[in-house]
Design a protein around this motif. Structure first.
Motif, PDB file in Angstrom:
ATOM      1  N   ALA A  46      21.297  84.058  92.472  1.00 20.95           N
ATOM      2  CA  ALA A  46      21.298  85.010  91.650  1.00 20.95           C
ATOM      3  C   ALA A  46      21.379  86.567  92.840  1.00 20.95           C
ATOM      4  O   ALA A  46      21.155  86.698  93.581  1.00 20.95           O
ATOM      5  N   ASN A  47      22.305  86.889  91.750  1.00 17.50           N
ATOM      6  CA  ASN A  47      23.360  88.127  92.099  1.00 17.50           C
ATOM      7  C   ASN A  47      23.440  88.040  93.248  1.00 17.50           C
ATOM      8  O   ASN A  47      23.859  89.362  94.193  1.00 17.50           O
ATOM      9  N   GLY A  48      24.239  86.933  93.633  1.00 24.28           N
ATOM     10  CA  GLY A  48      25.196  86.464  94.525  1.00 24.28           C
ATOM     11  C   GLY A  48      24.884  86.493  95.974  1.00 24.28           C
ATOM     12  O   GLY A  48      25.235  86.479  96.688  1.00 24.28           O
ATOM     13  N   THR A  49      23.643  87.183  95.802  1.00 25.53           N
ATOM     14  CA  THR A  49      22.986  85.964  97.468  1.00 25.53           C
ATOM     15  C   THR A  49      22.288  84.821  97.536  1.00 25.53           C
ATOM     16  O   THR A  49      21.621  84.268  97.013  1.00 25.53           O
ATOM     17  N   PHE A  50      22.173  84.556  98.971  1.00 21.91           N
ATOM     18  CA  PHE A  50      20.834  83.314  99.188  1.00 21.91           C
ATOM     19  C   PHE A  50      20.658  83.913 100.298  1.00 21.91           C
ATOM     20  O   PHE A  50      20.607  84.530 101.385  1.00 21.91           O
ATOM     21  N   PRO A  51      18.686  83.996 100.235  1.00 23.89           N
ATOM     22  CA  PRO A  51      17.555  83.486  99.547  1.00 23.89           C
ATOM     23  C   PRO A  51      18.457  84.332  98.121  1.00 23.89           C
ATOM     24  O   PRO A  51      18.763  85.735  98.519  1.00 23.89           O
ATOM     25  N   GLY A  52      17.908  84.624  97.297  1.00 23.34           N
ATOM     26  CA  GLY A  52      17.926  85.365  95.787  1.00 23.34           C
ATOM     27  C   GLY A  52      16.804  86.783  95.941  1.00 23.34           C
ATOM     28  O   GLY A  52      16.385  86.528  97.012  1.00 23.34           O
ATOM     29  N   PRO A  53      17.225  87.362  95.282  1.00 23.56           N
ATOM     30  CA  PRO A  53      16.196  88.828  95.550  1.00 23.56           C
ATOM     31  C   PRO A  53      15.355  88.566  95.671  1.00 23.56           C
ATOM     32  O   PRO A  53      14.505  88.120  94.459  1.00 23.56           O
ATOM     33  N   LEU A  54      14.279  89.566  96.323  1.00 26.79           N
ATOM     34  CA  LEU A  54      12.963  89.091  96.377  1.00 26.79           C
ATOM     35  C   LEU A  54      12.223  90.569  95.488  1.00 26.79           C
ATOM     36  O   LEU A  54      12.761  91.072  95.035  1.00 26.79           O
ATOM     37  N   LEU A  55      11.166  89.601  95.036  1.00 23.78           N
ATOM     38  CA  LEU A  55      10.580  89.940  93.597  1.00 23.78           C
ATOM     39  C   LEU A  55       9.333  90.007  94.074  1.00 23.78           C
ATOM     40  O   LEU A  55       8.659  89.226  95.245  1.00 23.78           O
TER      41      LEU A  55
END
Length: 524
Positions: A46-55
């Protein structure tokens, strides 16, 4: 007097609506390179990051998350569907619960879908991940925190922000698709190559990737939100020379309980308060993952899973103390699930229905059975069948393992003890349950047991209860996703009449199944 009470209630509702917000996020699901343990591969991110962006959100907010599917690498799954673990969808929006072939169909490449999540009064630590096959093992997983501005336990800590969110995860160098091919042929789940803390780790013989560092200030109390985003592994977690006070489990505030080591299963979440009360220095954070026989993957070394707790003023260096697996023997004060109790007492009702469950893997077959049934996803999602009039288990194929319950009843699930079985962390979507009997204890608690949404089923026997006061079809499955893929799951349907009365799906949801079914197999 009644008029005064009504006016007070109206004022409270107005005050809540005035502070509630609509928070919107947009995440692009892409194939991108990553190397969390130093080994380069392409993942699904998600958005190229691991882990994905924080919600993040506050109690009472509504969160809208738009996922743009930009996947192209057909060596992995390129359709997707997102589940928000621990986020309790309300019935009206249950179609956005994200369970493929239960509440919706997946969405394919070059399409988007927006999940709308009214949060109501819920708070706590949760996360999001792909629910399609084993896709989230390729990287599509991230954290979702719902803050409570009026947290009744706020007096116990000084810091609770983005810097104090911790994840542990397992990681494979091969794709989940190739791993599933191997699993199907051998019945052996591929052993992970590394265990990750804060998205980084090391494997045996690999590069010495710098460990994640948690900076702390001497004398400060921190609320760390520990979330296991693994596809298989549980983690034995501790911090050298420090204790942890548990104050939340799976979104439920608990009576504070001090421990110095805990076992966190896939999908589970804990909030722990840690006081930086040791001499200034560097201390190992021990995140020791398990899962399978290490002889099946010589790259995996569980002792390499860790991070560093660094006090302000300490050198920028690794601790000089040995890498251990945390407190052992008499020094270990291990968290016992049955000792946890909700902060606000909430006694479980007596059961109206009792289900007795067994789990079993037949010899020479990569199949997991829940009560002699292998769950197989249907082509037509459960929710669609209910909206079209399905009312009883007879309206579903046996392979759908679907149980139907009327409104406002209490269901007890009794997992029989089985000395030959392994540990299964069972998770219930859209609800929390009372853990009447924990796997590790013979104590049966019907007075004030812990309430959570992930609990271990193992050789000790486990008893859970939940109520059917929230209409919807709710996945109930093992959160070892290899087991789930092989059939260890079921669907609990609460109040079919209430579903038909309250659920009004959007046009975007209506279009999901026709679009997915029209995709060529390589894009599903």
């Amino acid at each position: 007097m009644q008029l005064l009470a009504s006016l007070v209630l109206l004022a409270l509702l107005k005050a809540r609506s005035a502070t509630a917000a609509v928070k919107e996020y947009t995440l692009d699901i892409v194939n991108a390179p990553l190397a969390p343990d130093g080994f380069n591969r392409v993942g699904i991110l998600a958005n190229g990051t691991f882990p994905g962006p924080l919600l993040t959100a506050n109690k009472g907010d509504t969160v809208k998350v738009t996922f743009n599917n930009k996947l192209t690498d057909e060596s992995m799954r390129v359709s997707t569907s997102i589940d928000f673990d621990g986020v309790l969808s309300d019935t009206a929006s249950v179609y956005d619960e994200g369970s493929p072939f239960v509440t919706q169909c997946p969405f394919g490449p070059n399409t988007s879908y927006t999940y709308t999540l009214p949060l109501g009064d819920q708070t706590g630590s949760s996360w999001y991940h792909s629910q399609l096959s084993l896709q989230y093992a390729d990287g599509l997983r991230g954290v979702f925190i719902i803050y409570d501005p009026e947290d009744p336990l706020k007096h116990l800590y000084d810091v609770d922000d983005e810097s104090t969110i911790w994840t542990v995860a397992d990681w494979w160098h091969n794709t989940s698709v190739s791993g599933l091919i191997s699993y199907n042929l051998t019945q052996i789940i591929p052993v992970q190559d590394s265990g990750l803390f804060q998205g980084v780790g090391r494997y045996q013989g690999g590069p010495e990737v710098p460990y994640a560092v948690q900076n702390v200030q001497e004398g400060t109390r921190y609320r760390f939100r520990l979330i296991n985003i693994s596809a298989r592994s549980d983690f034995i977690f501790s911090i050298d020379n420090h204790t942890m006070t548990v104050i939340e489990v799976d979104g439920t505030a608990t009576q504070p309980l001090e421990v110095n080591i805990l076992d966190i299963m896939p999908g589970a979440r804990y909030s722990v308060v840690v006081t930086a009360n040791q001499p200034v220095g560097n201390y190992w954070i021990n995140a020791i993952s398990s899962g399978g026989n290490p002889a099946n993957n010589l790259l995996f070394n569980s002792t390499l899973g860790r991070g560093i707790l660094r006090y302000a003023g300490a050198p920028d260096a690794e601790p000089t103390t040995p890498m251990t697996k945390g407190p052992q023997g008499a020094a270990a004060n291990l968290l016992q699930e049955h000792e946890l109790t909700p902060l606000i007492p909430n006694p479980p009702p007596e059961p109206d229905f009792t289900l007795t469950f067994t789990t079993f893997m037949p010899d020479k077959e990569t199949v997991w059975l829940l009560n002699d049934t292998q769950y197989t996803p249907p082509k037509v999602p459960t929710l669609i069948k209910i909206l079209d009039g399905a009312n009883s288990s007879a309206d579903f194929a046996q392979s759908e393992n679907t149980f139907i319950f009327p409104a406002n009843k209490t269901v007890e699930i009794n997992f029989l003890p089985d000395p030959t079985d392994e540990l299964h962390p069972f998770h219930l979507h859209g609800n929390r349950f009372w853990v009447i009997k924990s796997n590790e204890s013979d104590i049966v608690n019907t007075i004030n047991p812990v309430i959570r949404d992930v609990a271990a089923k193992g050789n000790g026997g486990t008893i859970l209860r939940f109520t059917t006061d929230k209409p919807g079809p709710w996945f109930f499955h093992c959160h070892i996703f290899w087991h789930f893929w092989a059939g260890l799951g079921s669907v609990m349907v609460s109040d079919p009449d209430g579903i038909r009365q309250q659920v009004r799906p959007t046009e975007a949801w209506d279009e999901l199944c026709p679009a997915y079914n029209a995709l060529p197999p390589a894009e599903q």
